[in-house]
Design a protein around this motif. Structure first.
Motif: not given
Lengths: 121, 113
Positions: A30-33, A45-56, A72-75, A96-105
């Motif tokens: 729940s801490d990571y995009g 490689l082709e980037w497809v989509a991203v979601m922030s940590n809280d889904g916002s 995403r389902d953080n639970s 599936c890939a993990k971001g380096g922080g909470s936001s999409c950026y």
């Protein structure tokens, strides 16, 4: 250690739907995009989509906008990709890939092994 | 959309020699509010998922050998392998994460001469 395990790939006919899942472990999900990135056979490689940590916040590649939905389902520590109206050109390994922080950026700092989606009649 | 280009498409370098890969973005990926370049470099070996090497254009990911370095700012970037090793044979990609869609470059294949 960080683990990302994709599932749900397979062979599907054009126009049909498929849902990919990514089970995450080894970090506070729940801490990571989170991203989806794909790679067609023998291509780059082709980037497809991203979601922030809280889904916002979520963003899509133009090639999938309106057809694919990231969620995403953080639970459950799980990322999803709902793929509708599939086309031949969606055939690829989906990572599936993990971001380096909470936001999409952020950069992507961990990748799953990928799941193959083949769209074919 | 930001278009990423890389040069060369491929290169062959002798063991122990330097390899240089260039990446250009169609617009600057330098964010004024934090002075960071939103640019990453990835290595992909055959049959494997990509691996992050460099982020913020020049910060080496933990565990990445120090023969890998990133430089550049704005819209021009370089990945340098200072002394090519056999295990460095791979395809290298740059990616911008400044604005969506977060586009990758087409990749540069590195082989041993």
């Amino acid at each position: 250690q960080v683990q990302l395990v994709e599932s749900g790939g397979g062979v599907v006919q054009p126009g049909r739907s498929l849902r990919l899942s990514c089970a995450a472990s080894g970090f506070t999900f729940s801490d990571y995009g989170m991203h989806w990135v794909r790679q067609a056979p023998g291509k780059g490689l082709e980037w497809v989509a991203v979601m922030s940590n809280d889904g916002s916040n979520k963003y899509y590649a133009d090639s999938v906008k309106g057809r694919f939905t990231i969620s995403r389902d953080n639970s459950k520590n799980t990322l999803y990709l709902q793929m509708d109206s599939l086309r031949d050109e969606d055939t690829a390994v989906y990572y599936c890939a993990k971001g380096g922080g909470s936001s999409c950026y952020f950069y992507v700092n961990c990748w799953g092994q990928g799941t193959l989606v083949t769209v074919s009649s | 959309d930001i278009v990423m280009t890389q040069s060369p498409d491929s290169l062959a370098v002798s063991l122990g020699e330097r390899a240089t890969i260039n990446c250009r973005s169609s617009q600057s990926v330098l964010h004024s509010f934090n002075s960071k370049n939103y640019l990453g470099w990835y290595q992909q070996k055959p049959g494997q998922p990509p691996k992050l090497l460099i982020y913020w254009a020049s910060t080496r990911e933990s565990g990445v050998p120090d023969r890998f370095s990133g430089s550049g700012s704005g819209a021009e970037f370089t990945l340098t392998i200072s002394s090519l090793q056999a295990e460095d044979v791979a395809v290298y990609y740059c990616q911008q994460y400044y604005s969506s869609p977060f586009t990758f470059g087409p990749g540069t294949r590195v082989d041993i001469k």
